[in-house]
Each structure stands twice: as C-alpha cells, then as structure tokens.
Design an enzyme around this catalytic site. Structure first.
Site, PDB file in Angstrom:
ATOM      1  N   TYR B 131      44.558  12.807 -30.198  1.00 57.48           N
ATOM      2  CA  TYR B 131      45.470  12.220 -29.210  1.00 57.48           C
ATOM      3  C   TYR B 131      44.822  10.937 -28.671  1.00 57.48           C
ATOM      4  CZ  TYR B 131      48.503  12.382 -24.996  1.00 57.48           C
ATOM      5  OH  TYR B 131      49.387  12.124 -23.993  1.00 57.48           O
ATOM      6  N   LYS B 159      47.823  10.882 -33.182  1.00 60.60           N
ATOM      7  CA  LYS B 159      48.887  10.379 -32.308  1.00 60.60           C
ATOM      8  C   LYS B 159      48.437   8.996 -31.867  1.00 60.60           C
ATOM      9  CE  LYS B 159      51.164  11.873 -27.949  1.00 60.60           C
ATOM     10  NZ  LYS B 159      51.028  10.671 -27.133  1.00 60.60           N
TER      11      LYS B 159
END
Lengths: 296, 296
Positions: B131, B159
């Site tokens: 992330y 991500k």
C-alpha cells in the site's frame, strides 16, 4: 515546571517488550542530575510505537524513580478518545504534566486540532504542553492556532520546532509567538542543535533529546543560557557538532539510541522495529564521539 | 483477487465505538453488487484510529457478510510487532489477503521499510498488497524499493498513488513500474479521480474509495475500462467531477463519510474524532450532488 531543562529519555525496547531495568536506569540518571523535569514518552521515548498499557506502565515507573523531579508524559494519539484515555492514565500514575502532539494519519484541519486539544484539556487537572513537531506529526500550526489553543485551560507551554540558528531571526520568531499567547504560558525550544540559540532568544525551556541521555552536559548549556552567558552556551553546544551532524543525517532518535547503546546504558537493540539504530560508519562516528567528545 | 474493483468501505464509528450494524450494511451492499474484492480497514476504513481488537472484530464481520467476495484487510501499524499481530489476526478471521502500508511517525529508511515488509510476509499464508500512499504514510517508495519488495514471497500487488491524468504519462509510469516487478504481481490504481485513466493505462485493479459506497457506479467505470472502452470509462468518471473537486479540497475520506451520512447509510457522526465530516457549504455541495449527480 515547563521551564529550564526538560530531559526526554529513550524507552528501551526490543521485540519481547520494554526493558524496564534500562528505562529505570535512564530515569535515575536524570533524577540524580536534578534536571528541571523528565519528559517520558516523547518522540525520543517512542510513544507512538507502544500500547496504551505499556505507556501507563512507563509513566508509573518514571514517577516512582524520579525522586521528586516532575514527570511530564506524552499523551499524543491519532484518535481523540485514545489521547483522553492516555491523559487520564498519566494523571492516575502521578504525572505532573502532559505533552500533547497533534499526530496525524489523515491530514488534520485547524478546527479538528483545536477540538482535539479542547477535548483533552477537559479531562485534565495537570498542565499541558502543546507539542509542535511538524516533522513527525505532519501538522503545521499557524500562529493564530497557537494563540487560540494557548487560551485553553490547562495549557501552560508550547514546545516549538527548531528556530533559525541566526540569533536575531530566532529572537524575532520567539517574540512574535509570545505576543500571541497568554502571560504564564512558557515557550520551549526543541531541536538540540539550536537549543542554545533558542534559550538565548528568549525560550523558557529546552525540551531536550540530548538531556535525556547526557543530563549534565545539557544542564551546563541550559544554565549558561539562563544566566545570560550566550557565548558560553553556544561554545558548549558547538562541542556537540559531530552529534548534530548525525542528527541532520539520521534523525535525533537513531543517534541518541546508538549513543546509549555505545555507552552501555541500554542493550542493542533498544528501538521498536521497524526503527533501527545506526550501523556501519555512522555508528563508528558515534563511538568516536564518545572518545573524543564529551568525555574530554 | 487483486484485480478489478476492490471496494473500500468506511468503518462507521462514534465515540462509543464501532457502529457494527452500519458497517455490516455497507459490506452487504458491496457483496450484493459483486465487487471483485472488499478492502476493509484501508485509509477509508480508518484503520489507524482503531484498536487491534476493533480491527479483528471488523475483519470477522466483513468475512461473515461478504457472501464469498474476497476480503482484503489493512494491517498497517507503526510498530512491526503490531503489523505482524494484525496480519495473524486477519488470517485467523478468514481474510483472503492483506494490505500493508509503511505508516510512519519517525521518518523511515528504505532498509527499515524493506525489513518491515519482510517480517510481516514471514507470518503470512495469504497474499499481500503493498500500500503505497505517501500522503498518509509520509514514506515515498523508490521504484527500486518497489522492485525489491515485490520479490518477497506473498507479495501479489502494489497499490500505487494517483498517476498523471494525462494518458501517455500514466501509461509510461505504469509500464516503468511493471518492468521492475515479477510477472503475476498486479498493479492497482488509487485516487478515484484518475481511476479511469489508471485502468486504461494498464492497471489491473482499482483500489476504490468511491466503490466502497457506490459499488455499482464504480463497477461501471471498471468494466468499461476492462473491456477497452477508455472513452466510456472516462465519461462515467467525469460525472463524478463535483465529488473529485471536493476530494481535492477536503480529502476523499471526509467527502465519502459526508456522502454516506447524507445518503442515510450511516449515522452522523461516522468518523473517529478528531476527524470530522464536512459541514456548511461543502456539505451542501455533497447533498446537491446526490440530487443532480449519480441518481440521474
């Protein structure tokens, strides 16, 4: 209480938990040196990496071993409900004051930060120091917001970020802030490399990383500045230039943790992962400083 | 699992605790819409403001009500030991994957971040999505570090932060990153306003704030991009421009929380203090959007 030298010890920790004996040893050094206050669970005390229970335990240990020196406790947390709980825990454990930083994950608005301080102040009987440290909180106070928060009951000090190393600019900065806050609210400098400048420029306190490990040396700088001897304060500070250079490269926490390890005051590792003390050449520079620096 | 629409619901909360019914309601909407995965406890799910116990509870509720849609769980934490514990809790609760952000208080080094991912991966049996969200974590990955971490076992997706809205620049960015990571590791766009551009530029997934509240609308954008209809995806996205403008001013979380309140899907307040949903004119703009925007 929020004047003079406020010394911030490390919270020695490894993956099994807090090293309580080592922490008590650091507190006892500060009590023996008679610093003006002991600031546990600041950024140097890794407060954001500990559980609420560990933070309550650290506070109790500090108060127990502070030999009457006031203990100030960092109660910063992302959620307001946690900061309130921590403030209550700190008071129950005998803290003389608390330190509150507007820690952020989502970027905060000025209004959110004001309400956060207001909510915590409503649960306090002891004085609070506003901890302004944009490098770790990622929130920047406007002067106007400092003025509003300083009017809240319990607010008794502001820990300001490093000032300019240039004395006139530092003095101008401190005077500008002081004009916005009630009389009786003190201003404290953070950023060890400019502490001598900040104290000379009119700060009432030094919130000190160095002082948490080397209280006598930090007291010497503080007392020189307090008696108006700016030159002596500056000269004493300049002896630490090798450390300040390492601070600029690696952050003060890693440097002081490495120094504590090298001095044998804490075991290696002493920081909560993912944070690591210095290795390689940077560590050698710390070790060299012990020999050639403050032990001269 | 880390392809298509990954929809991130809010975690409705007030100062008494999590509003479990409202959370379950949001999850059921996503399950009914058949999103490709449900991403609980992302930034939109306020993970950093909740206790470890609350996070385990939210994960169990999501898995229980997801009707077979894979549940991905944010396990980010400042301390490595907490991230490991959260990863274990997520797996025990039936999560199909985890999402790990290098959250920071002290600024992290690349080596510290690498070791943090490595330590968590060693405790995982399910796939992990890296992330990368410098706006909240305050850590910026180098491409080289993405390449190193993507080689770790369990790492299955990245991500990525918002790409340029300019299609060629976006495509170039995604191609450059893809060249550095193993085949089979997917790339997912975050930043709703550029999701259509990102998917068209070659992203495999959309990690979506909008999708957590309006799954059908987000699915329409996703499916158009997936079948190569860039123009349709872009047009569908542009209908949300009033929301994107509010995102830019207030952050996506406050906007989506306000929208959820205005739609009657959660009670006011639904964010953990100090965070607040929008008020005044900004709130009116959200309410106007409901009438004139996606319900047309």
């Amino acid at each position: 209480m929020f004047t003079g030298l406020s010394a911030f010890p490390l919270t020695p920790i490894n993956e099994q938990g807090i090293r309580e004996d080592a922490f008590v040893g650091l507190v006892q050094r500060l009590a023996k040196a008679r610093v003006d206050s002991i600031g546990v669970l600041g950024s140097t005390g890794s407060y954001m990496y500990l559980s609420l229970e560990e933070r309550a335990r650290i506070t109790r240990l500090a108060v127990e071993h502070a030999e009457g020196v006031p203990v100030v406790v960092g109660v910063g947390a992302l959620a307001t409900r946690d900061a309130i709980r921590l403030a209550e825990d700190a008071q129950s454990a005998g803290a003389s004051g608390v330190l509150l930083a507007p820690v952020s994950y989502q970027a905060l608005t000025e209004e959110e930060v004001f309400e956060h301080y207001k909510a915590v102040c409503e649960h306090l009987d002891v004085p609070l120091c506003v901890y302004d440290n944009p490098g770790t909180t990622h929130f920047s106070f406007s002067d106007a917001l400092h003025g509003r928060i300083a009017e809240l009951p319990r607010v008794a000090s502001i820990k300001v970020p490093p000032v300019s190393a240039e004395p006139n600019a530092a003095e101008e900065r401190i005077a500008r802030l002081r004009a916005l806050i009630p009389e009786g609210v003190t201003l404290g400098i953070s950023g060890d490399p400019v502490a001598a400048v900040g104290l000379t420029a009119g700060c009432d306190a030094w919130y000190s990383v160095l002082g948490g490990l080397l209280p006598e040396q930090a007291l010497a700088i503080t007392r020189a500045a307090q008696r108006g001897d700016a030159r002596e304060a500056q000269q004493l500070s300049e002896a630490f230039e090798p450390l300040w250079a390492l601070y600029r490269e690696h952050g003060s926490l890693r440097v002081i943790a490495t120094l504590a390890e090298a001095m044998g005051l804490v075991r290696t590792p002493c920081l909560p992962l993912p944070l690591k003390a210095l290795e390689g050449q940077a560590r050698e520079r710390v070790e060299r400083f012990i020999v050639t620096g403050f032990t001269r």
